[in-house]
Design a protein around this motif. Structure first.
Motif, PDB file in Angstrom:
ATOM      1  N   ALA A 194      40.854  -7.987 -64.350  1.00 38.35           N
ATOM      2  CA  ALA A 194      41.882  -8.477 -63.427  1.00 38.35           C
ATOM      3  C   ALA A 194      42.625  -9.663 -64.014  1.00 38.35           C
ATOM      4  CB  ALA A 194      41.244  -8.855 -62.088  1.00 38.35           C
ATOM      5  N   ALA A 195      41.913 -10.521 -64.763  1.00 33.86           N
ATOM      6  CA  ALA A 195      42.548 -11.708 -65.339  1.00 33.86           C
ATOM      7  C   ALA A 195      43.569 -11.354 -66.410  1.00 33.86           C
ATOM      8  CB  ALA A 195      41.478 -12.631 -65.929  1.00 33.86           C
ATOM      9  N   ASP A 196      43.489 -10.110 -66.956  1.00 36.83           N
ATOM     10  CA  ASP A 196      44.437  -9.682 -67.988  1.00 36.83           C
ATOM     11  C   ASP A 196      45.783  -9.254 -67.415  1.00 36.83           C
ATOM     12  OD1 ASP A 196      42.494  -9.999 -70.026  1.00 36.83           O
ATOM     13  OD2 ASP A 196      41.638  -8.045 -69.539  1.00 36.83           O
ATOM     14  N   ILE A 197      45.828  -9.082 -66.092  1.00 36.00           N
ATOM     15  CA  ILE A 197      47.040  -8.582 -65.449  1.00 36.00           C
ATOM     16  C   ILE A 197      47.561  -9.641 -64.488  1.00 36.00           C
ATOM     17  CG2 ILE A 197      48.050  -6.709 -64.099  1.00 36.00           C
ATOM     18  CD1 ILE A 197      45.714  -4.958 -64.969  1.00 36.00           C
ATOM     19  N   PRO A 198      48.545 -10.428 -64.898  1.00 42.52           N
ATOM     20  CA  PRO A 198      49.063 -11.497 -64.049  1.00 42.52           C
ATOM     21  C   PRO A 198      49.808 -10.945 -62.842  1.00 42.52           C
ATOM     22  CG  PRO A 198      50.410 -11.285 -66.012  1.00 42.52           C
ATOM     23  CD  PRO A 198      49.240 -10.371 -66.198  1.00 42.52           C
ATOM     24  N   PRO A 199      49.931 -11.738 -61.786  1.00 41.35           N
ATOM     25  CA  PRO A 199      50.591 -11.266 -60.560  1.00 41.35           C
ATOM     26  C   PRO A 199      52.020 -10.774 -60.779  1.00 41.35           C
ATOM     27  CG  PRO A 199      49.397 -13.303 -60.124  1.00 41.35           C
ATOM     28  CD  PRO A 199      49.335 -13.076 -61.613  1.00 41.35           C
ATOM     29  N   HIS A 200      52.758 -11.378 -61.709  1.00 39.96           N
ATOM     30  CA  HIS A 200      54.152 -10.972 -61.878  1.00 39.96           C
ATOM     31  C   HIS A 200      54.257  -9.551 -62.436  1.00 39.96           C
ATOM     32  CE1 HIS A 200      53.622 -12.243 -66.157  1.00 39.96           C
ATOM     33  NE2 HIS A 200      54.542 -11.329 -66.373  1.00 39.96           N
ATOM     34  N   VAL A 201      53.234  -9.089 -63.170  1.00 36.45           N
ATOM     35  CA  VAL A 201      53.232  -7.716 -63.671  1.00 36.45           C
ATOM     36  C   VAL A 201      53.044  -6.743 -62.516  1.00 36.45           C
ATOM     37  CG1 VAL A 201      51.937  -6.047 -65.051  1.00 36.45           C
ATOM     38  CG2 VAL A 201      52.491  -8.289 -65.996  1.00 36.45           C
ATOM     39  N   VAL A 202      52.122  -7.073 -61.619  1.00 39.66           N
ATOM     40  CA  VAL A 202      51.885  -6.229 -60.443  1.00 39.66           C
ATOM     41  C   VAL A 202      53.122  -6.193 -59.559  1.00 39.66           C
ATOM     42  CG1 VAL A 202      50.457  -5.908 -58.393  1.00 39.66           C
ATOM     43  CG2 VAL A 202      49.415  -6.712 -60.524  1.00 39.66           C
ATOM     44  N   GLU A 203      53.721  -7.365 -59.325  1.00 42.17           N
ATOM     45  CA  GLU A 203      54.901  -7.441 -58.470  1.00 42.17           C
ATOM     46  C   GLU A 203      56.065  -6.683 -59.084  1.00 42.17           C
ATOM     47  OE1 GLU A 203      57.463  -7.997 -55.515  1.00 42.17           O
ATOM     48  OE2 GLU A 203      55.304  -8.336 -55.490  1.00 42.17           O
ATOM     49  N   SER A 204      56.227  -6.784 -60.399  1.00 38.04           N
ATOM     50  CA  SER A 204      57.293  -6.060 -61.068  1.00 38.04           C
ATOM     51  C   SER A 204      57.121  -4.552 -60.903  1.00 38.04           C
ATOM     52  CB  SER A 204      57.327  -6.425 -62.551  1.00 38.04           C
ATOM     53  OG  SER A 204      58.232  -5.626 -63.263  1.00 38.04           O
ATOM     54  N   THR A 205      55.884  -4.093 -60.990  1.00 38.34           N
ATOM     55  CA  THR A 205      55.602  -2.670 -60.825  1.00 38.34           C
ATOM     56  C   THR A 205      56.006  -2.192 -59.438  1.00 38.34           C
ATOM     57  OG1 THR A 205      53.747  -2.806 -62.385  1.00 38.34           O
ATOM     58  CG2 THR A 205      53.783  -0.916 -60.882  1.00 38.34           C
ATOM     59  N   ARG A 206      55.688  -2.986 -58.431  1.00 38.21           N
ATOM     60  CA  ARG A 206      55.966  -2.601 -57.053  1.00 38.21           C
ATOM     61  C   ARG A 206      57.444  -2.698 -56.700  1.00 38.21           C
ATOM     62  NH1 ARG A 206      51.529  -1.995 -53.923  1.00 38.21           N
ATOM     63  NH2 ARG A 206      49.552  -2.889 -54.632  1.00 38.21           N
ATOM     64  N   SER A 207      58.134  -3.679 -57.245  1.00 35.82           N
ATOM     65  CA  SER A 207      59.484  -3.995 -56.768  1.00 35.82           C
ATOM     66  C   SER A 207      60.611  -3.451 -57.633  1.00 35.82           C
ATOM     67  CB  SER A 207      59.647  -5.517 -56.656  1.00 35.82           C
ATOM     68  OG  SER A 207      59.621  -6.127 -57.936  1.00 35.82           O
ATOM     69  N   SER A 208      60.310  -3.019 -58.863  1.00 32.73           N
ATOM     70  CA  SER A 208      61.404  -2.691 -59.779  1.00 32.73           C
ATOM     71  C   SER A 208      62.268  -1.539 -59.279  1.00 32.73           C
ATOM     72  CB  SER A 208      60.854  -2.381 -61.178  1.00 32.73           C
ATOM     73  OG  SER A 208      59.927  -1.310 -61.131  1.00 32.73           O
ATOM     74  N   GLY A 209      61.659  -0.535 -58.655  1.00 34.39           N
ATOM     75  CA  GLY A 209      62.449   0.570 -58.133  1.00 34.39           C
ATOM     76  C   GLY A 209      63.416   0.105 -57.053  1.00 34.39           C
ATOM     77  N   THR A 210      62.915  -0.721 -56.136  1.00 36.40           N
ATOM     78  CA  THR A 210      63.768  -1.275 -55.088  1.00 36.40           C
ATOM     79  C   THR A 210      64.853  -2.155 -55.678  1.00 36.40           C
ATOM     80  OG1 THR A 210      61.890  -1.258 -53.562  1.00 36.40           O
ATOM     81  CG2 THR A 210      63.778  -2.612 -52.948  1.00 36.40           C
ATOM     82  N   ASP A 211      64.496  -2.947 -56.670  1.00 38.62           N
ATOM     83  CA  ASP A 211      65.475  -3.834 -57.306  1.00 38.62           C
ATOM     84  C   ASP A 211      66.616  -3.025 -57.929  1.00 38.62           C
ATOM     85  OD1 ASP A 211      63.877  -5.952 -56.576  1.00 38.62           O
ATOM     86  OD2 ASP A 211      62.942  -6.166 -58.543  1.00 38.62           O
ATOM     87  N   ILE A 212      66.263  -1.954 -58.634  1.00 40.96           N
ATOM     88  CA  ILE A 212      67.271  -1.119 -59.281  1.00 40.96           C
ATOM     89  C   ILE A 212      68.164  -0.472 -58.225  1.00 40.96           C
ATOM     90  CG2 ILE A 212      67.646   0.933 -60.714  1.00 40.96           C
ATOM     91  CD1 ILE A 212      64.900   0.235 -62.038  1.00 40.96           C
TER      92      ILE A 212
END
Length: 311
Positions: A194-212
């Motif tokens: 879990a420590a290898d995956i920072p929160p911004h990576v998770v958030e980017s995964t969830r939000s990028s489709g909506t952002d686009i």
């Protein structure tokens, strides 16, 4: 063996997919199906010109759904115009479209594999199974292939490795209840923590489709590539592993439904469904995705009732 692929619904995603498929050596014929025949003719002519840059050249034709016959793979991209990125908002309207075309397509393309791209993809993959009466292995959805791509891309930037070296999946639903299968994530064979995956990576995964979607009004390029990967695995019997939507058994209290989980994809569609080992927390997220999809399916069934199967 060269195959015929039909794309039903030639909007941004369908047209982009059609173009990406031109480079497939296993593509013999491409058929574009829809209602706007003028638009379809324009796309077909443009694609024929583009095909002249590839070898061998494919046969490209178009017409209404009634003219779609004997395709090996049918990709369902048809959808009502999407005014928001809420994948449940158009569930009933899109399910109604599917009820009109899937039984017809099944009768006219009896040996085909259906690939569902339309959102909400998990619910509509199950709906396609019900409408077509086909064995579940011959109906699969785009699932979380695109979400996993986004996750690998963000994680590769953070870890400074190529995305191909990241083996990690987003599973469950292509929507709000999706989750990262952390216990199965690895880079170069080394499992991530879990420590290898920072929160911004998770958030980017969830939000990028909506952002686009908010920036340009649609998403088309990456999802077209994800669909091309699926079509390529079916047409070439490549037996690739990817998280597509497939029918799962979640146990008592759940109806038959589809979720995205790792599957081996080949000529028959789903050649094998793999069983990921979940942590207790991941198991709860898996069931949460199931409940979310089940609720969407209930809305569809309540609105449309018992729809006759193809036969």
């Amino acid at each position: 063996m060269a195959m015929k692929v039909a794309i039903v619904g030639v909007g941004y995603v369908g047209a982009t997919l059609a173009y990406t498929l031109l480079e497939l050596e296993t593509l013999r014929e491409l058929f574009l199906a829809g209602r706007n025949l003028q638009r379809l003719e324009g796309e077909a002519i443009d694609l024929r010109h583009a095909a002249s840059f590839f070898a061998p050249r494919q046969t490209i034709s178009f017409g209404p759904v009634a003219d779609c016959h004997n395709a090996d793979i049918v990709v369902l991209c048809l959808s009502h115009k999407q005014s928001s990125f809420d994948r449940t908002h158009l569930a009933i309207d899109n399910a109604r479209l599917f009820a009109e075309v899937v039984p017809v397509l099944t009768r006219q393309n009896p040996e085909c594999v259906f690939v569902v791209a339309t959102n909400p993809v998990e619910a509509l993959t199950q709906w396609t199974i019900e409408l077509s009466g086909l064995p579940p292995h011959r109906v699969l959805g785009a699932g979380t292939v695109i979400d996993s791509c986004r996750f690998r891309d963000a994680l590769s930037v953070h870890l400074r490795v190529h995305p191909d070296d990241v083996r990690a999946y987003v599973l469950g639903e292509h929507g709000k209840s999706q989750f990262i299968w952390l216990s199965g994530a690895a880079v170069g064979g080394v499992h991530l923590k879990a420590a290898d995956i920072p929160p911004h990576v998770v958030e980017s995964t969830r939000s990028s489709g909506t952002d686009i979607f908010q920036l340009k009004g649609n998403t088309c390029y990456a999802i077209a590539q994800a669909l091309k990967l699926i079509v390529r695995c079916i047409a070439g019997n490549r037996l690739g592993t990817m998280p597509v939507s497939t029918q799962v058994d979640l146990g008592e209290g759940f109806p038959p439904l589809c979720l995205a989980k790792p599957c081996i994809v080949g000529r028959r569609g789903i050649e094998q469904v793999l069983e990921p080992q979940f942590s207790s927390e991941e198991q709860q997220m898996w069931l949460a995705s199931g409940r979310h999809v089940a609720a969407t399916l209930a809305d569809i069934h309540n609105a449309l009732g018992d729809t006759p199967r193809a036969g």
